[in-house]
Design an enzyme around this catalytic site. Sequence first.
Site, PDB file in Angstrom:
ATOM      1  N   ASP A 128       0.851  -1.184   0.000  1.00 31.36           N
ATOM      2  CA  ASP A 128       0.000   0.000   0.000  1.00 31.36           C
ATOM      3  C   ASP A 128       0.891   1.240   0.000  1.00 31.36           C
ATOM      4  O   ASP A 128       2.032   1.205   0.505  1.00 31.36           O
ATOM      5  CB  ASP A 128      -0.918   0.027   1.222  1.00 31.36           C
ATOM      6  CG  ASP A 128      -2.038   1.047   1.065  1.00 31.36           C
ATOM      7  OD1 ASP A 128      -3.023   0.719   0.382  1.00 31.36           O
ATOM      8  OD2 ASP A 128      -1.907   2.155   1.599  1.00 31.36           O
ATOM      9  N   GLN A 129       0.373   2.303  -0.577  1.00 34.18           N
ATOM     10  CA  GLN A 129       1.139   3.549  -0.645  1.00 34.18           C
ATOM     11  C   GLN A 129       0.303   4.712  -0.130  1.00 34.18           C
ATOM     12  O   GLN A 129      -0.859   4.877  -0.516  1.00 34.18           O
ATOM     13  CB  GLN A 129       1.576   3.827  -2.082  1.00 34.18           C
ATOM     14  CG  GLN A 129       2.460   5.062  -2.225  1.00 34.18           C
ATOM     15  CD  GLN A 129       2.877   5.303  -3.666  1.00 34.18           C
ATOM     16  OE1 GLN A 129       2.127   5.891  -4.433  1.00 34.18           O
ATOM     17  NE2 GLN A 129       4.058   4.816  -4.027  1.00 34.18           N
TER      18      GLN A 129
END
Length: 207
Positions: A83-84
Amino acid sequence: MKVLVKAQVVMSNSAKKLILASTSVYRRELLERLRIPFTVVSPKVDETPLPGESSVDLALRLAKAKAAAVAKDHPNAWVIGSDQVADLCGAAIGKPGNFERAMAQLQLMRGSSVTFNTALCLMHGDTESTVNIPTEVKFRKLSDDVLEAYLLAEEPYDCAGSAKSEGLGISLLEAIKSDDPTALIGLPLIALSGLLRDAGFEIPPKK
């Protein structure tokens, strides 16, 4: 929490089941670079930030949650979650979803340095290894007309920070500082290659 340890025996990649827990076409394309057989499973995860949660903690929690959501149905597989979350002065910046929110993000970030936190989790059974790879990005101070032209040309509404560095979005940037250039695109392959090798995967795979 148990942490993955370096495997003593390297098995052929075909003997291991690898799953990418993601709906992102960008992560799938990045993982394909390693030439390891894998499948893609969509994780069902609530991505709502917790009260007071930092950008780093949010990215790490969601990467682990995505891996865990898929791993529970595939206990024998090695599952990759990622995830970013972008961070501007402590404020989390996620995927805009539409033109209006993307324009607001770019206006907010222009002329500023933004840290993109890309978290990675490799999970197998009750073992896991989770890391965060930060990337510092300096945005150019550009006019609204330029920002609008970019958004209409590339429509990066599914990207945190509203700019695709691997595409035309690179023209909005002044500098990028990172130990892993693929982290900004969405999946840190340098870190992932190390984790997969420690898990016994052959990289590059033998013919």
